[in-house]
Design an enzyme around this catalytic site. Sequence first.
Site, PDB file in Angstrom:
ATOM      1  N   ASP A  13       4.823 -68.079   2.198  1.00  0.00           N
ATOM      2  CA  ASP A  13       4.389 -68.186   3.583  1.00  0.00           C
ATOM      3  C   ASP A  13       2.993 -67.566   3.653  1.00  0.00           C
ATOM      4  OD1 ASP A  13       4.512 -68.431   6.435  1.00  0.00           O
ATOM      5  OD2 ASP A  13       5.095 -66.318   6.541  1.00  0.00           O
ATOM      6  N   ASP A  15       1.030 -66.249   7.066  1.00  0.00           N
ATOM      7  CA  ASP A  15       0.935 -65.139   8.022  1.00  0.00           C
ATOM      8  C   ASP A  15       2.097 -64.170   7.817  1.00  0.00           C
ATOM      9  OD1 ASP A  15      -0.956 -66.287  10.657  1.00  0.00           O
ATOM     10  OD2 ASP A  15      -0.263 -67.675   9.117  1.00  0.00           O
ATOM     11  N   ASP A 171       8.410 -63.858   5.536  1.00  0.00           N
ATOM     12  CA  ASP A 171       8.812 -62.690   6.328  1.00  0.00           C
ATOM     13  C   ASP A 171       9.608 -63.043   7.572  1.00  0.00           C
ATOM     14  OD1 ASP A 171       6.347 -63.813   7.429  1.00  0.00           O
ATOM     15  OD2 ASP A 171       6.356 -62.103   8.795  1.00  0.00           O
TER      16      ASP A 171
END
Length: 221
Positions: A13, A15, A171
Amino acid sequence: MKRATAPTAVLFDLDGTLLDTAPDLGAALNTVLQAEQRPLVSAAEYTPLASHGSAGLLRYAYGDEFERRRDELRDAFLTAYARNIAANTQLFDGVTQLLLQLHAQDIAVAIVTNKPHALTTQLIPHYPELAAIKVIISGDTLTVAKPDPAPLLHAAQLLGVPKHQCWYVGDAQRDIEAGRRADMFTVLARYGYISAQDEPQNWGADAHIDHPAELTSLWLK
């Protein structure tokens, strides 16, 4: 955590996993709020929401009003964000070293993000370590985005790596869900944007890390 063997590819991922984009996302939110003379949102409030992008941040600030003004507010947010997209965004500590380690071990790397293509391609060139990554899938590359597994599977296909030899690191809950649905080994980046209301222990990640440098130790033990 599950016992792991070394992957052939690691998909990340963006961000909250590779880049700490929260300061610039939060600044864009506050630009929109300031233009309407509304109370600003503190870093402590917007940082845990940063992985949810413009919709998550605007929904937090505007509540039910966001749904009525979704397009208008999103356009204002994205305009403000694009104007200062890399003003305070930085690689998370340890990311540079991790990418070098993966390269040294001949492990392929890709990025799979829900960030729109236009913003992804504007942001990544500011960070040479990420600009060197050839396979980058954005939120609108396909007709679906995470938590649908299709973007992850598309990245694996472009890398030429079977899905079961890929790891996905993110996250957010949608990251772990997408990775699980893609039949990949999933790693939760607990150093990213996780709010007090989240329940990451219930997301079903195969492993977790509290710092990027911990990733390779999952298969080097």
